[in-house]
Design an enzyme around this catalytic site. Structure first.
Site, PDB file in Angstrom:
ATOM      1  N   GLU A 129       0.832  -1.218   0.000  1.00  0.00           N
ATOM      2  CA  GLU A 129       0.000   0.000   0.000  1.00  0.00           C
ATOM      3  C   GLU A 129       0.862   1.263   0.000  1.00  0.00           C
ATOM      4  O   GLU A 129       0.389   2.336  -0.365  1.00  0.00           O
ATOM      5  CB  GLU A 129      -0.911   0.026   1.228  1.00  0.00           C
ATOM      6  N   TYR A 152      -3.714   4.832   6.136  1.00  0.00           N
ATOM      7  CA  TYR A 152      -3.012   3.576   6.449  1.00  0.00           C
ATOM      8  C   TYR A 152      -1.671   3.544   5.712  1.00  0.00           C
ATOM      9  O   TYR A 152      -0.620   3.307   6.322  1.00  0.00           O
ATOM     10  CB  TYR A 152      -3.882   2.378   6.011  1.00  0.00           C
TER      11      TYR A 152
HETATM   12  P1  NAP Z   1      -4.739  -8.246  11.122  1.00  0.00           P
HETATM   13  O1  NAP Z   1      -5.354  -9.590  10.917  1.00  0.00           O
HETATM   14  O2  NAP Z   1      -5.578  -7.034  11.041  1.00  0.00           O
HETATM   15  O3  NAP Z   1      -4.048  -8.295  12.570  1.00  0.00           O
HETATM   16  C1  NAP Z   1      -3.553  -7.129  13.163  1.00  0.00           C
HETATM   17  C2  NAP Z   1      -3.325  -7.383  14.642  1.00  0.00           C
HETATM   18  O4  NAP Z   1      -2.849  -6.159  15.235  1.00  0.00           O
HETATM   19  C3  NAP Z   1      -4.555  -7.808  15.430  1.00  0.00           C
HETATM   20  O5  NAP Z   1      -4.272  -8.980  16.131  1.00  0.00           O
HETATM   21  C4  NAP Z   1      -4.783  -6.661  16.385  1.00  0.00           C
HETATM   22  O6  NAP Z   1      -5.177  -7.028  17.660  1.00  0.00           O
HETATM   23  C5  NAP Z   1      -3.384  -6.083  16.525  1.00  0.00           C
HETATM   24  N1  NAP Z   1      -3.445  -4.710  17.020  1.00  0.00           N
HETATM   25  C6  NAP Z   1      -4.119  -3.670  16.461  1.00  0.00           C
HETATM   26  N2  NAP Z   1      -3.987  -2.580  17.235  1.00  0.00           N
HETATM   27  C7  NAP Z   1      -3.225  -2.931  18.304  1.00  0.00           C
HETATM   28  C8  NAP Z   1      -2.770  -2.243  19.448  1.00  0.00           C
HETATM   29  N3  NAP Z   1      -3.059  -0.956  19.660  1.00  0.00           N
HETATM   30  N4  NAP Z   1      -2.006  -2.914  20.331  1.00  0.00           N
HETATM   31  C9  NAP Z   1      -1.725  -4.225  20.149  1.00  0.00           C
HETATM   32  N5  NAP Z   1      -2.142  -4.941  19.077  1.00  0.00           N
HETATM   33  C10 NAP Z   1      -2.890  -4.296  18.169  1.00  0.00           C
HETATM   34  O7  NAP Z   1      -3.506  -8.038  10.139  1.00  0.00           O
HETATM   35  P2  NAP Z   1      -2.682  -9.124   9.290  1.00  0.00           P
HETATM   36  O8  NAP Z   1      -3.361  -9.344   7.995  1.00  0.00           O
HETATM   37  O9  NAP Z   1      -2.344 -10.249  10.166  1.00  0.00           O
HETATM   38  O10 NAP Z   1      -1.376  -8.275   8.938  1.00  0.00           O
HETATM   39  C11 NAP Z   1      -0.257  -8.277   9.811  1.00  0.00           C
HETATM   40  C12 NAP Z   1       0.571  -7.040   9.555  1.00  0.00           C
HETATM   41  O11 NAP Z   1       1.020  -7.031   8.207  1.00  0.00           O
HETATM   42  C13 NAP Z   1      -0.155  -5.714   9.734  1.00  0.00           C
HETATM   43  O12 NAP Z   1       0.766  -4.789  10.255  1.00  0.00           O
HETATM   44  C14 NAP Z   1      -0.559  -5.308   8.326  1.00  0.00           C
HETATM   45  O13 NAP Z   1      -0.684  -3.903   8.248  1.00  0.00           O
HETATM   46  C15 NAP Z   1       0.619  -5.829   7.545  1.00  0.00           C
HETATM   47  N6  NAP Z   1       0.361  -6.219   6.161  1.00  0.00           N
HETATM   48  C16 NAP Z   1      -0.640  -7.101   5.889  1.00  0.00           C
HETATM   49  C17 NAP Z   1      -0.833  -7.521   4.592  1.00  0.00           C
HETATM   50  C18 NAP Z   1      -1.911  -8.512   4.236  1.00  0.00           C
HETATM   51  O14 NAP Z   1      -2.235  -8.619   3.061  1.00  0.00           O
HETATM   52  N7  NAP Z   1      -2.441  -9.266   5.189  1.00  0.00           N
HETATM   53  C19 NAP Z   1       0.011  -7.033   3.571  1.00  0.00           C
HETATM   54  C20 NAP Z   1       1.027  -6.155   3.908  1.00  0.00           C
HETATM   55  C21 NAP Z   1       1.208  -5.768   5.214  1.00  0.00           C
HETATM   56  P3  NAP Z   1      -6.693  -7.350  18.035  1.00  0.00           P
HETATM   57  O15 NAP Z   1      -6.891  -8.756  17.591  1.00  0.00           O
HETATM   58  O16 NAP Z   1      -6.636  -7.174  19.485  1.00  0.00           O
HETATM   59  O17 NAP Z   1      -7.549  -6.380  17.315  1.00  0.00           O
HETATM   60  O1  G4F Z   2      -9.112  -6.567   0.721  1.00  0.00           O
HETATM   61  P1  G4F Z   2      -8.890  -5.104   0.794  1.00  0.00           P
HETATM   62  O2  G4F Z   2      -9.625  -4.357   1.838  1.00  0.00           O
HETATM   63  O3  G4F Z   2      -7.316  -4.939   0.944  1.00  0.00           O
HETATM   64  P2  G4F Z   2      -6.307  -3.725   0.637  1.00  0.00           P
HETATM   65  O4  G4F Z   2      -6.985  -2.427   0.720  1.00  0.00           O
HETATM   66  O5  G4F Z   2      -5.587  -4.063  -0.619  1.00  0.00           O
HETATM   67  O6  G4F Z   2      -5.331  -3.836   1.887  1.00  0.00           O
HETATM   68  C1  G4F Z   2      -4.814  -5.093   2.320  1.00  0.00           C
HETATM   69  O7  G4F Z   2      -3.600  -5.350   1.664  1.00  0.00           O
HETATM   70  C2  G4F Z   2      -2.540  -4.417   1.958  1.00  0.00           C
HETATM   71  C3  G4F Z   2      -1.318  -4.855   1.141  1.00  0.00           C
HETATM   72  O8  G4F Z   2      -1.395  -4.286  -0.142  1.00  0.00           O
HETATM   73  C4  G4F Z   2      -2.265  -4.458   3.443  1.00  0.00           C
HETATM   74  F1  G4F Z   2      -1.228  -3.620   3.750  1.00  0.00           F
HETATM   75  C5  G4F Z   2      -3.517  -4.047   4.193  1.00  0.00           C
HETATM   76  O9  G4F Z   2      -3.277  -4.151   5.595  1.00  0.00           O
HETATM   77  C6  G4F Z   2      -4.638  -5.022   3.839  1.00  0.00           C
HETATM   78  O10 G4F Z   2      -4.299  -6.290   4.333  1.00  0.00           O
HETATM   79  O11 G4F Z   2      -9.228  -4.445  -0.599  1.00  0.00           O
HETATM   80  C7  G4F Z   2      -8.680  -4.909  -1.811  1.00  0.00           C
HETATM   81  C8  G4F Z   2      -9.340  -4.195  -2.978  1.00  0.00           C
HETATM   82  C9  G4F Z   2      -9.398  -2.681  -2.838  1.00  0.00           C
HETATM   83  O12 G4F Z   2      -9.046  -2.103  -4.062  1.00  0.00           O
HETATM   84  C10 G4F Z   2     -10.848  -2.378  -2.531  1.00  0.00           C
HETATM   85  O13 G4F Z   2     -11.300  -1.117  -2.978  1.00  0.00           O
HETATM   86  O14 G4F Z   2     -10.689  -4.623  -3.052  1.00  0.00           O
HETATM   87  C11 G4F Z   2     -11.496  -3.511  -3.306  1.00  0.00           C
HETATM   88  N1  G4F Z   2     -12.879  -3.803  -2.853  1.00  0.00           N
HETATM   89  C12 G4F Z   2     -13.964  -3.861  -3.653  1.00  0.00           C
HETATM   90  N2  G4F Z   2     -15.059  -4.119  -2.923  1.00  0.00           N
HETATM   91  C13 G4F Z   2     -13.267  -4.031  -1.594  1.00  0.00           C
HETATM   92  C14 G4F Z   2     -14.660  -4.235  -1.647  1.00  0.00           C
HETATM   93  N3  G4F Z   2     -12.574  -4.111  -0.448  1.00  0.00           N
HETATM   94  C15 G4F Z   2     -13.252  -4.409   0.689  1.00  0.00           C
HETATM   95  N4  G4F Z   2     -12.562  -4.534   1.836  1.00  0.00           N
HETATM   96  N5  G4F Z   2     -14.619  -4.592   0.707  1.00  0.00           N
HETATM   97  C16 G4F Z   2     -15.356  -4.504  -0.436  1.00  0.00           C
HETATM   98  O15 G4F Z   2     -16.569  -4.671  -0.408  1.00  0.00           O
END
Ligand code: NAP
Ligand code: G4F
Length: 326
Positions: A129, A152
């Site tokens: 992002e 974000y």
């Molecule tokens: P996620 O499922 O949203 O998990 C985020 C975790 O952060 C949750 O367990 C949440 O705790 C914890 N958290 C939020 N606020 C907090 C606070 N104030 N103090 C302590 N813990 C807190 O995210 P994820 O998909 O596992 O992603 C992991 C990391 O990778 C994130 O930093 C995300 O931004 C980054 N990332 C994700 C993706 C992706 O595609 N998944 C891609 C690139 C980067 P609670 O359960 O208590 O809410």
């Molecule tokens: O699944 P999304 O919400 O993920 P997004 O915004 O790509 O972010 C995720 O990936 C990031 C890495 O590139 C992480 F850093 C971030 O923490 C998170 O894990 O949305 C994906 C796409 C967007 O373009 C959004 O506009 O799907 C499109 N979309 C279309 N309809 C929707 C919807 N997204 C969501 N969440 N809900 C909808 O109904």
């Protein structure tokens, strides 16, 4: 040899449990940070059957003293900072909170390491992002500039640079994993992939009649979370700290994901069920993300194992099973 210790923030989210499982299999002692809850939700750890193998410690990314104290007492070999307000959509409405958790949180952890445990290696969960509108001939790699499109994305750019800065200023071992979207059966329900697979399962079982979505044209590079946590670990095992792009190198639209998910349950007229709802569109969109993970392949020896088609199938099956078991 003494067990290695890892401290994982975000242990209750999606990546935390996959990483914890991976490290437990490598005989690590794993500490997981949880916030203070009247009722914490361990369902993602339960899904991977590791709830009782993690040592839980209480603190909050917004509470610097709690983090300083935990790093000072545990002195872990490795810190994986996965905690975040990670939903892009909510970051537009809760920009300050998102910034505090995602930008200041890693700063607090880095200070704790700098003052109390300078040999601790630090992983920062950076994100595609950060690239936003930018690309290099249609893809993004470590040399592509940043142009974030949400609070974000902006908060994560700060975290990325403070991680680089503490490496350059104080010689700490810090690494940024610039991960593209990665998903799994325990992906949060708000994210588009899981929203789709959950919606398709409900429609297939007659529990729902429609699936409301926003922009179907957006493209993402979607991989499997289980594959991506290995890359996090590998970054902290290198001789020198560095930053790496992690993704599959393939980009698919939301519409493609929708079609494939419906097809996997034998529904081909998906348009009948999908309703475009403006409330799910964002004030600014990231139109197309596609990784070029050549550096990770070459230096870490990492590559993804699960294909896009396998990922969709895996998630739909898991959601169908959940509803059938209910
Ligand atoms: P996620 O499922 O949203 O998990 C985020 C975790 O952060 C949750 O367990 C949440 O705790 C914890 N958290 C939020 N606020 C907090 C606070 N104030 N103090 C302590 N813990 C807190 O995210 P994820 O998909 O596992 O992603 C992991 C990391 O990778 C994130 O930093 C995300 O931004 C980054 N990332 C994700 C993706 C992706 O595609 N998944 C891609 C690139 C980067 P609670 O359960 O208590 O809410
Ligand atoms: O699944 P999304 O919400 O993920 P997004 O915004 O790509 O972010 C995720 O990936 C990031 C890495 O590139 C992480 F850093 C971030 O923490 C998170 O894990 O949305 C994906 C796409 C967007 O373009 C959004 O506009 O799907 C499109 N979309 C279309 N309809 C929707 C919807 N997204 C969501 N969440 N809900 C909808 O109904």
């Amino acid at each position: 040899m003494a067990k290695k210790t890892a401290f994982i923030t975000g242990i209750l989210g999606q990546d935390g449990p996959y990483l914890a499982k991976f490290l437990l299999e490598k005989e690590y002692k794993v500490y997981g940070l949880i916030r203070r809850y009247s009722n914490p939700n361990f369902s993602n750890l339960d899904y991977l059957e590791i709830t009782h193998n993690v040592d839980y410690v209480e603190g909050d990314m917004n509470d610097e003293a709690s983090l300083l104290n935990l790093i000072r007492t545990i002195r872990p070999d490795e810190v994986y900072n996965l905690a975040a307000q990670s939903f892009v959509g909510s970051s537009f409405d809760q920009a300050k909170l998102t910034t505090e958790i995602n930008a200041l949180g890693p700063l607090y952890l880095l200070n704790a390491i700098k003052y109390f445990s300078p040999t601790t290696r630090f992983y920062q969960a950076s994100t595609s992002e950060m690239f936003g509108l930018q690309h290099t001939n249609g893809y993004q790699d470590e040399n592509t500039p940043f142009h974030p499109r949400s609070p974000y994305g902006v908060s994560k750019v700060y975290a990325y640079w403070i991680t680089v800065n503490y490496r350059e200023s104080y010689g700490l071992f810090t690494a940024n994993g610039i991960l593209f979207n990665h998903e799994s059966p325990i992906r949060g329900i708000q994210f588009v992939t899981r929203k789709i697979t959950d919606g398709v399962a409900k429609i297939k079982l007659g529990l729902s009649k429609e699936l409301r979505l926003g922009n179907l044209e957006a493209k993402r590079d979607w991989g499997f979370a289980g594959d991506y946590v290995e890359a996090m670990y590998l970054m902290l095992q290198q001789k020198n700290p560095d930053d790496y792009v992690i993704g599959t190198g393939e980009s698919h639209s939301v519409k493609e994901f929708v079609k494939l998910a419906f097809k996997s349950v034998g529904i081909f007229d998906w348009e009948k069920y999908v309703v475009i709802d403006p409330q799910f569109k964002r004030p600014a969109e990231v139109p197309n993300l596609k990784a070029k993970p050549d550096k990770a392949k070459k230096i870490l020896g990492w590559s993804p194992k699960v294909s896009f088609e396998e990922l969709v199938e895996m998630m739909v099956r898991a959601d169908l099973k959940r509803y059938q078991n209910k």
